[in-house]
Design a protein around this motif. Structure first.
Motif, PDB file in Angstrom:
ATOM      1  N   THR A  19       0.888  -1.199  -0.084  1.00 55.98           N
ATOM      2  CA  THR A  19       0.106  -0.057   0.023  1.00 55.98           C
ATOM      3  C   THR A  19       0.870   1.171   0.031  1.00 55.98           C
ATOM      4  O   THR A  19       2.044   1.044   0.323  1.00 55.98           O
ATOM      5  CB  THR A  19      -0.884  -0.022   1.117  1.00 55.98           C
ATOM      6  OG1 THR A  19      -0.083  -0.041   2.421  1.00 55.98           O
ATOM      7  CG2 THR A  19      -1.840  -1.048   1.223  1.00 55.98           C
ATOM      8  N   HIS A  20       0.192   2.349  -0.034  1.00 52.22           N
ATOM      9  CA  HIS A  20       1.090   3.571  -0.289  1.00 52.22           C
ATOM     10  C   HIS A  20       0.429   4.663   0.699  1.00 52.22           C
ATOM     11  O   HIS A  20       1.146   4.861   1.839  1.00 52.22           O
ATOM     12  CB  HIS A  20       1.167   4.240  -1.798  1.00 52.22           C
ATOM     13  CG  HIS A  20       2.000   5.548  -1.863  1.00 52.22           C
ATOM     14  ND1 HIS A  20       3.304   5.536  -1.496  1.00 52.22           N
ATOM     15  CD2 HIS A  20       1.534   6.749  -2.171  1.00 52.22           C
ATOM     16  CE1 HIS A  20       3.654   6.736  -1.761  1.00 52.22           C
ATOM     17  NE2 HIS A  20       2.655   7.625  -2.216  1.00 52.22           N
ATOM     18  N   LEU A  21      -0.599   5.492   0.314  1.00 53.42           N
ATOM     19  CA  LEU A  21      -1.209   6.161   1.168  1.00 53.42           C
ATOM     20  C   LEU A  21      -2.652   5.363   1.538  1.00 53.42           C
ATOM     21  O   LEU A  21      -3.309   5.227   0.527  1.00 53.42           O
ATOM     22  CB  LEU A  21      -1.500   7.566   0.477  1.00 53.42           C
ATOM     23  CG  LEU A  21      -0.491   8.324   0.298  1.00 53.42           C
ATOM     24  CD1 LEU A  21      -0.731   9.701  -0.341  1.00 53.42           C
ATOM     25  CD2 LEU A  21       0.272   8.762   1.607  1.00 53.42           C
ATOM     26  N   GLY A  70     -12.356   0.440   8.485  1.00 54.04           N
ATOM     27  CA  GLY A  70     -11.798   1.957   9.087  1.00 54.04           C
ATOM     28  C   GLY A  70     -11.907   2.815   8.324  1.00 54.04           C
ATOM     29  O   GLY A  70     -11.504   2.698   7.085  1.00 54.04           O
ATOM     30  N   THR A  71     -11.805   4.124   8.964  1.00 53.98           N
ATOM     31  CA  THR A  71     -11.754   5.200   8.056  1.00 53.98           C
ATOM     32  C   THR A  71     -11.084   6.652   8.988  1.00 53.98           C
ATOM     33  O   THR A  71     -11.374   6.546  10.062  1.00 53.98           O
ATOM     34  CB  THR A  71     -13.080   5.710   7.434  1.00 53.98           C
ATOM     35  OG1 THR A  71     -12.969   6.772   6.520  1.00 53.98           O
ATOM     36  CG2 THR A  71     -14.121   6.242   8.644  1.00 53.98           C
ATOM     37  N   GLY A  74     -12.251  13.183   7.799  1.00 57.22           N
ATOM     38  CA  GLY A  74     -11.813  14.305   7.834  1.00 57.22           C
ATOM     39  C   GLY A  74     -10.413  14.795   7.983  1.00 57.22           C
ATOM     40  O   GLY A  74      -9.914  15.700   8.590  1.00 57.22           O
ATOM     41  N   ARG A  75      -9.626  13.730   7.905  1.00 49.96           N
ATOM     42  CA  ARG A  75      -8.162  13.608   8.161  1.00 49.96           C
ATOM     43  C   ARG A  75      -7.537  13.193   6.917  1.00 49.96           C
ATOM     44  O   ARG A  75      -7.708  12.424   6.178  1.00 49.96           O
ATOM     45  CB  ARG A  75      -7.725  12.788   9.408  1.00 49.96           C
ATOM     46  CG  ARG A  75      -8.319  13.382  10.485  1.00 49.96           C
ATOM     47  CD  ARG A  75      -8.066  12.518  11.753  1.00 49.96           C
ATOM     48  NE  ARG A  75      -7.036  11.690  11.983  1.00 49.96           N
ATOM     49  CZ  ARG A  75      -7.098  10.857  12.714  1.00 49.96           C
ATOM     50  NH1 ARG A  75      -8.026  10.305  13.314  1.00 49.96           N
ATOM     51  NH2 ARG A  75      -6.040   9.918  12.634  1.00 49.96           N
ATOM     52  N   SER A  76      -6.070  13.541   6.987  1.00 50.42           N
ATOM     53  CA  SER A  76      -5.270  13.318   5.650  1.00 50.42           C
ATOM     54  C   SER A  76      -5.125  11.808   5.748  1.00 50.42           C
ATOM     55  O   SER A  76      -4.770  11.010   6.727  1.00 50.42           O
ATOM     56  CB  SER A  76      -4.013  13.929   5.497  1.00 50.42           C
ATOM     57  OG  SER A  76      -4.267  15.302   5.350  1.00 50.42           O
ATOM     58  N   ALA A  77      -4.984  11.241   4.606  1.00 53.70           N
ATOM     59  CA  ALA A  77      -4.462   9.852   4.295  1.00 53.70           C
ATOM     60  C   ALA A  77      -3.007   9.683   4.786  1.00 53.70           C
ATOM     61  O   ALA A  77      -2.193  10.348   4.722  1.00 53.70           O
ATOM     62  CB  ALA A  77      -4.434   9.187   2.816  1.00 53.70           C
ATOM     63  N   ASN A 111      -8.485   2.471   0.323  1.00 51.03           N
ATOM     64  CA  ASN A 111      -8.687   3.666  -0.283  1.00 51.03           C
ATOM     65  C   ASN A 111      -7.955   4.893   0.201  1.00 51.03           C
ATOM     66  O   ASN A 111      -7.527   4.803   1.293  1.00 51.03           O
ATOM     67  CB  ASN A 111     -10.431   4.144  -0.625  1.00 51.03           C
ATOM     68  CG  ASN A 111     -10.788   4.362   0.638  1.00 51.03           C
ATOM     69  OD1 ASN A 111     -10.330   5.236   1.446  1.00 51.03           O
ATOM     70  ND2 ASN A 111     -11.887   3.604   1.161  1.00 51.03           N
ATOM     71  N   THR A 112      -7.519   5.829  -0.735  1.00 54.27           N
ATOM     72  CA  THR A 112      -6.824   7.245  -0.114  1.00 54.27           C
ATOM     73  C   THR A 112      -7.924   8.076  -0.195  1.00 54.27           C
ATOM     74  O   THR A 112      -7.772   9.302   0.287  1.00 54.27           O
ATOM     75  CB  THR A 112      -5.853   7.553  -1.438  1.00 54.27           C
ATOM     76  OG1 THR A 112      -4.965   6.510  -1.609  1.00 54.27           O
ATOM     77  CG2 THR A 112      -5.084   8.677  -1.144  1.00 54.27           C
ATOM     78  N   SER A 113      -8.983   8.157  -0.920  1.00 52.07           N
ATOM     79  CA  SER A 113     -10.203   9.093  -1.019  1.00 52.07           C
ATOM     80  C   SER A 113     -11.296   8.518  -1.495  1.00 52.07           C
ATOM     81  O   SER A 113     -11.232   7.251  -1.909  1.00 52.07           O
ATOM     82  CB  SER A 113      -9.767  10.421  -1.761  1.00 52.07           C
ATOM     83  OG  SER A 113      -9.731   9.846  -3.351  1.00 52.07           O
ATOM     84  N   ALA A 114     -12.411   9.360  -1.642  1.00 54.91           N
ATOM     85  CA  ALA A 114     -13.743   8.389  -2.025  1.00 54.91           C
ATOM     86  C   ALA A 114     -13.512   8.241  -3.357  1.00 54.91           C
ATOM     87  O   ALA A 114     -14.341   7.385  -4.035  1.00 54.91           O
ATOM     88  CB  ALA A 114     -14.781   9.538  -1.827  1.00 54.91           C
TER      89      ALA A 114
END
Length: 149
Positions: A19-21, A70-71, A74-77, A111-114
């Protein structure tokens, strides 16, 4: 898994590499509710401070599906290259048939974002564990060793 006993507790831990971010993740597991009950999900160490999410519900084919993840709302990857997504805990609640039954990982999403996500989908029985009830028999349950050519 051979001959699981009613009441026995089992765990299935899911880990990832490469994985990366990472900002969120989800794992879906199918199981037969005639033989297993989903007890709980414990998040792993892949994403520090993630809000844990879990559920279990019936699906169309008579199986149940547990989901854990988990998520970071509102915070950065977070930069992570590997880690544990979490552990799923089950209990044997019915006599497993001699044909066997599975507790199967059917989907893993990181995921890194939606909009930026990687999803792997697996056929039931590919990953996870198979439980079967086997009657030991001296004629059919043996190991052979070869001593000479």
């Amino acid at each position: 898994m051979r001959n699981p006993q009613i009441g026995q507790k089992l765990d299935l831990t899911v880990s990832v590499n490469g994985t990366h971010l990472v900002k969120g993740y989800a794992v879906k597991i199918q199981y037969d509710p005639q033989y297993f009950t989903f007890l709980e999900y414990h998040p792993g160490n892949l994403v520090t401070g993630a809000i844990p999410l879990s559920s279990s519900a019936p699906i169309a084919n008579g199986m149940n599906q547990a989901e854990g993840g988990g998520t970071l709302l509102g915070r950065s990857a977070q930069a992570k290259t590997s880690g544990t997504l979490g552990s799923f805990f089950f209990q044997v609640t019915g006599q497993v048939p001699t044909t066997g039954t599975y507790v199967s990982i059917v989907s893993v999403e990181v995921n890194t974002s939606a909009t930026d996500k990687d999803i792997l989908v697996f056929a039931p029985g590919t990953f996870g564990f198979k439980a079967s009830y086997i009657f030991p028999n001296a004629l059919f349950d043996f190991t052979t060793e070869r001593f000479q050519d």
